[in-house]
Design an enzyme around this catalytic site. Structure first.
Site, PDB file in Angstrom:
ATOM      1  N   LYS A   1      -9.948  12.741   8.671  1.00  9.59           N
ATOM      2  CA  LYS A   1      -9.519  12.270   9.991  1.00  9.59           C
ATOM      3  C   LYS A   1      -9.418  13.447  10.964  1.00  9.59           C
ATOM      4  O   LYS A   1      -9.230  14.585  10.540  1.00  9.59           O
ATOM      5  CB  LYS A   1      -8.125  11.630   9.876  1.00  9.59           C
ATOM      6  CG  LYS A   1      -8.088  10.281   9.176  1.00  9.59           C
ATOM      7  CD  LYS A   1      -6.658   9.769   9.104  1.00  9.59           C
ATOM      8  CE  LYS A   1      -6.586   8.427   8.398  1.00  9.59           C
ATOM      9  NZ  LYS A   1      -7.260   7.337   9.110  1.00  9.59           N
TER      10      LYS A   1
ATOM     11  N   LYS B   1       0.848  -1.198   0.000  1.00  8.18           N
ATOM     12  CA  LYS B   1       0.000   0.000   0.000  1.00  8.18           C
ATOM     13  C   LYS B   1       0.882   1.245   0.000  1.00  8.18           C
ATOM     14  O   LYS B   1       1.726   1.424   0.875  1.00  8.18           O
ATOM     15  CB  LYS B   1      -0.900  -0.009   1.245  1.00  8.18           C
ATOM     16  CG  LYS B   1      -1.700   1.286   1.470  1.00  8.18           C
ATOM     17  CD  LYS B   1      -2.644   1.176   2.668  1.00  8.18           C
ATOM     18  CE  LYS B   1      -3.298   2.519   3.013  1.00  8.18           C
ATOM     19  NZ  LYS B   1      -4.179   2.465   4.188  1.00  8.18           N
TER      20      LYS B   1
ATOM     21  N   ASP C   1     -12.196   7.106   3.888  1.00  3.31           N
ATOM     22  CA  ASP C   1     -10.994   6.825   4.678  1.00  3.31           C
ATOM     23  C   ASP C   1     -10.595   5.350   4.601  1.00  3.31           C
ATOM     24  O   ASP C   1      -9.524   4.971   5.046  1.00  3.31           O
ATOM     25  CB  ASP C   1     -11.226   7.256   6.135  1.00  3.31           C
ATOM     26  CG  ASP C   1      -9.934   7.386   6.914  1.00  3.31           C
ATOM     27  OD1 ASP C   1      -8.851   7.376   6.270  1.00  3.31           O
ATOM     28  OD2 ASP C   1      -9.989   7.500   8.153  1.00  3.31           O
TER      29      ASP C   1
ATOM     30  N   GLU D   1      -9.478   3.768   2.159  1.00  6.60           N
ATOM     31  CA  GLU D   1      -8.946   3.927   0.790  1.00  6.60           C
ATOM     32  C   GLU D   1      -7.916   2.871   0.422  1.00  6.60           C
ATOM     33  O   GLU D   1      -7.725   2.576  -0.761  1.00  6.60           O
ATOM     34  CB  GLU D   1      -8.327   5.323   0.650  1.00  6.60           C
ATOM     35  CG  GLU D   1      -6.889   5.495   1.149  1.00  6.60           C
ATOM     36  CD  GLU D   1      -6.707   5.251   2.641  1.00  6.60           C
ATOM     37  OE1 GLU D   1      -7.711   5.325   3.383  1.00  6.60           O
ATOM     38  OE2 GLU D   1      -5.571   4.967   3.068  1.00  6.60           O
TER      39      GLU D   1
ATOM     40  N   ASP E   1      -2.472  10.027   4.081  1.00  8.50           N
ATOM     41  CA  ASP E   1      -3.878   9.658   4.257  1.00  8.50           C
ATOM     42  C   ASP E   1      -4.571  10.659   5.175  1.00  8.50           C
ATOM     43  O   ASP E   1      -4.521  10.554   6.391  1.00  8.50           O
ATOM     44  CB  ASP E   1      -3.980   8.241   4.841  1.00  8.50           C
ATOM     45  CG  ASP E   1      -5.438   7.785   4.977  1.00  8.50           C
ATOM     46  OD1 ASP E   1      -6.325   8.468   4.423  1.00  8.50           O
ATOM     47  OD2 ASP E   1      -5.666   6.741   5.623  1.00  8.50           O
TER      48      ASP E   1
ATOM     49  N   ASP F   1       1.633   6.057   5.741  1.00 11.79           N
ATOM     50  CA  ASP F   1       0.648   5.150   5.153  1.00 11.79           C
ATOM     51  C   ASP F   1       1.154   4.506   3.853  1.00 11.79           C
ATOM     52  O   ASP F   1       0.403   3.798   3.176  1.00 11.79           O
ATOM     53  CB  ASP F   1      -0.675   5.900   4.915  1.00 11.79           C
ATOM     54  CG  ASP F   1      -1.902   5.010   5.079  1.00 11.79           C
ATOM     55  OD1 ASP F   1      -1.781   3.947   5.697  1.00 11.79           O
ATOM     56  OD2 ASP F   1      -2.971   5.391   4.566  1.00 11.79           O
TER      57      ASP F   1
ATOM     58  N   ARG G   1      -7.803  -0.380   0.779  1.00 14.82           N
ATOM     59  CA  ARG G   1      -8.334  -1.567   0.088  1.00 14.82           C
ATOM     60  C   ARG G   1      -8.718  -1.250  -1.348  1.00 14.82           C
ATOM     61  O   ARG G   1      -8.726  -2.128  -2.202  1.00 14.82           O
ATOM     62  CB  ARG G   1      -9.501  -2.148   0.894  1.00 14.82           C
ATOM     63  CG  ARG G   1     -10.695  -1.235   1.039  1.00 14.82           C
ATOM     64  CD  ARG G   1     -11.566  -1.611   2.225  1.00 14.82           C
ATOM     65  NE  ARG G   1     -11.002  -1.134   3.495  1.00 14.82           N
ATOM     66  CZ  ARG G   1     -11.532  -1.358   4.685  1.00 14.82           C
ATOM     67  NH1 ARG G   1     -12.647  -2.064   4.789  1.00 14.82           N
ATOM     68  NH2 ARG G   1     -10.953  -0.886   5.777  1.00 14.82           N
TER      69      ARG G   1
HETATM   70  N1  BES Z   1      -4.285   4.240   7.051  1.00 12.07           N
HETATM   71  C1  BES Z   1      -5.429   4.000   7.820  1.00 12.07           C
HETATM   72  C2  BES Z   1      -5.211   2.939   8.899  1.00 12.07           C
HETATM   73  C3  BES Z   1      -4.248   3.269   9.998  1.00 12.07           C
HETATM   74  C4  BES Z   1      -4.712   3.720  11.221  1.00 12.07           C
HETATM   75  C5  BES Z   1      -2.886   3.081   9.851  1.00 12.07           C
HETATM   76  C6  BES Z   1      -3.830   3.996  12.246  1.00 12.07           C
HETATM   77  C7  BES Z   1      -2.004   3.371  10.882  1.00 12.07           C
HETATM   78  C8  BES Z   1      -2.478   3.820  12.082  1.00 12.07           C
HETATM   79  C9  BES Z   1      -6.571   3.505   6.923  1.00 12.07           C
HETATM   80  O1  BES Z   1      -6.594   4.023   5.653  1.00 12.07           O
HETATM   81  C10 BES Z   1      -7.842   3.921   7.574  1.00 12.07           C
HETATM   82  O2  BES Z   1      -8.079   5.078   7.670  1.00 12.07           O
HETATM   83  N2  BES Z   1      -8.631   2.941   7.990  1.00 12.07           N
HETATM   84  C11 BES Z   1      -9.872   3.203   8.634  1.00 12.07           C
HETATM   85  C12 BES Z   1     -10.909   2.284   8.019  1.00 12.07           C
HETATM   86  C13 BES Z   1     -12.303   2.589   8.445  1.00 12.07           C
HETATM   87  C14 BES Z   1     -12.758   3.893   7.843  1.00 12.07           C
HETATM   88  C15 BES Z   1     -13.195   1.459   7.985  1.00 12.07           C
HETATM   89  C16 BES Z   1      -9.694   2.919  10.123  1.00 12.07           C
HETATM   90  O3  BES Z   1      -9.020   1.958  10.458  1.00 12.07           O
HETATM   91  O4  BES Z   1     -10.217   3.689  10.910  1.00 12.07           O
HETATM   92 ZN    ZN Z   2      -4.808   4.603   4.891  1.00 10.13          ZN
HETATM   93 MN    MN Z   3      -7.622   5.865   5.544  1.00 10.67          MN
END
Ligand code: BES
Ligand code: ZN
Ligand code: MN
Length: 504
Positions: A280, A268, A350, A352, A273, A291, A354
């Site tokens: 966020k 990825k 968010d 993104e 992000d 990220d 996947r």
């Molecule tokens: N890049 C983030 C996940 C992440 C969170 C990485 C904390 C490192 C530390 C990912 O893109 C994300 O935002 N995931 C969301 C998914 C949700 C919206 C279903 C998450 O985990 O909150």
């Molecule tokens: Zn992310």
């Molecule tokens: Mn995200």
């Protein structure tokens, strides 16, 4: 810093600092340490007897020798209880030693390798771990420090003192491997620590091209027009809110090794992000420069694998883009169509990672892979479940999972499996598209993997969620605050140990 191998004896070693390792249960000193002890009027036995030095992991003590022996100082470094010893304890001990010596302002040290008491069958693994600990612990990210520190303390050399000439070839090879591996970790840490402004998808693509030409491997970069032609709606959709154009980076090692197993590594590469329209919170958003840790790990692994000249054909796929909010950004409710032809409802912008991985995993099919491993800082949910100690693993093939788990233990970049059971697939059903990109409140790391699994049906696949392990908020023996470089040592181990898949 350089690591040298030297055959010799403690009596004749004129080091600035001579390092011995000790186990907690040691009560009779080795001959070499006895010699130092005697020359220092039993100062070492005294320290141990009075429990002023306990040999617990991380404990050190330094004694000046006042000219009684050739070495100017003797240092004892604890390894803990012998029953708990493993290669990571060796890595940590080496890291503790290197940092302690550096902070004393001394330019080099000599380690009496016999004091590790390595089992002969594992000595080369232990020496590699020792080398890794030295190199990794000294990592510093200084690209943006323009005021020079008043007094620069740099370690110049580490000498591994061996008594047995027969061991020198295997020790030299082990140190060489440690050098290649940790160079790759340095690359990953540097990329991940770099602010997003200086690692846009285009900059990453240039980095990959430079790396490829130095390593003699192939590099292809797909830009927006090609992505449009290929129908990579996931990567394009995520990128559409950013002024930075997306890049799909492809590195290929041993491209013509047609009779070899083909391993595809997918990372990825979200260079920042923000969450997009589902933005966020501001707190800790700066950490989202990390990220792209998955893509960085893949790039690092490709570099090391090519330097080691491993026989397999290895392909690295790195979809790279920013995830930003703007008037042109993808919106909640929008539907994207992937390379594979499947569609997804973007319920949350968010989620993104996947979306860009779906295109890359679909594209991986083109290589008729023997196995595919993806790495992604994919979900906060994985951090909730497993914390920052271990990487989450999910996949569709038992043997591949077993191999990844073993490589994780050997490299001490351990993984822990989460279930990818059918029942969870329920959560990502969509009313108007094939699937949707979020699965509700619970089991977020699993439902994210469920999403990916829709694009990996044609090959053995493992997904590693490194959201908790890619970035460290505290220093330890050989990992500093910031990017850890997670994944790259595991991938190198996995491919170094690769045997025909599936095993006969
Ligand atoms: N890049 C983030 C996940 C992440 C969170 C990485 C904390 C490192 C530390 C990912 O893109 C994300 O935002 N995931 C969301 C998914 C949700 C919206 C279903 C998450 O985990 O909150
Ligand atoms: Zn992310
Ligand atoms: Mn995200």
């Amino acid at each position: 810093m350089d690591i040298n191998i030297k055959i010799g004896t403690v009596e004749k070693e004129p080091a600035d600092i001579l390092v011995f390792h000790l186990y907690e249960e040691t009560n009779t000193l080795s001959d070499a340490l006895k010699y130092c002890d005697k020359s220092l009027n039993n100062a070492i036995t005294e320290l141990i007897k009075k429990k002023e030095f306990t040999a617990k992991p991380g404990k050190t003590v330094v004694l000046p020798t006042y000219g009684k022996i050739l070495a100017r100082r003797v240092m004892l470094v604890g390894l803990g209880a012998k029953k708990n010893i493993n290669t990571d304890k060796i890595r940590q001990a080496a890291g503790t030693t290197a940092c302690t010596v550096r902070d004393m302002g001394i330019s080099g040290f000599t380690t009496v390798m016999e004091s590790l008491e390595a089992p002969p069958s594992a000595s080369s693994d232990w020496y590699q771990a020792y080398g890794e600990g030295c190199f990794l612990s000294l990592y510093k990210f200084q690209r943006y420090k323009y005021t020079p520190p008043e007094e620069k303390k740099e370690l110049q050399t580490c000498t591994l003192l061996l008594s047995n000439k027969e061991e020198s070839k295997s020790a030299r090879d082990a140190v060489k491997n440690a050098h290649i591996i940790t160079d790759a970790v340095y690359l990953v840490r540097n990329l991940v620590n770099t602010p997003s402004q200086d690692k846009t998808p285009s900059i990453l693509a240039d980095t990959a091209k430079r790396l490829a030409s130095a390593a003699g491997i192939q590099c292809k970069v797909l830009s927006k027009p090609e992505l449009e032609k290929l129908g990579m709606g996931g990567l394009l959709g995520v990128s559409q809110g950013s002024v930075q154009s997306p890049k799909f980076i492809i590195l290929e090692y041993n491209a013509r090794a047609k009779n070899q197993d083909t391993i595809v590594l997918v990372g990825k590469g979200i260079t920042f992000d923000s969450g997009g329209i589902c933005i966020k919170p501001g707190k800790d958003m700066d950490q989202m420069k990390s990220d792209m840790s998955g893509a960085a790990a893949v790039m690092g692994a490709m570099k090391a694998i090519s330097q080691m000249g491993l026989p397999q054909r290895v392909v690295g796929l790195m979809p790279c883009t920013e995830n930003m909010p703007s008037g042109s950004a993808i919106k909640p409710g929008d539907i994207v169509k992937f390379y594979s032809g499947k569609t997804a409802e973007v319920a949350n912008t968010d989620a993104e990672g996947r979306l860009i991985l779906a295109d890359a995993l679909g594209y991986a099919e083109k290589y008729k892979p023997t196995a595919v491993v993806d790495l992604a800082t994919l979900t906060g949910s994985c951090v909730v479940a497993l914390g920052t100690v271990v990487t989450g693993m999910l996949g569709n093939n038992e043997e591949l999972k077993k191999r990844v788990k073993l490589a994780g233990e050997k490299s001490w970049e351990r993984v822990w499996e989460l279930p990818l059971w059918e029942e969870y697939q329920e959560q990502i059903k969509s009313d108007i598209a094939d699937i949707k990109n979020i699965g509700g409140q619970y089991a977020g790391a699993i439902t994210a993997a469920c999403f990916l699994s829709k694009f990996t049906e044609k090959y053995p696949w493992v997904h590693l969620d490194i959201a908790g392990t890619a970035y460290s908020e505290k220093n330890n023996a050989y990992i500093q605050k910031g990017a850890t470089g997670i994944g790259v040592r595991l991938l190198i181990q996995l491919i170094r140990d690769w045997t025909q898949f599936p095993a006969g």
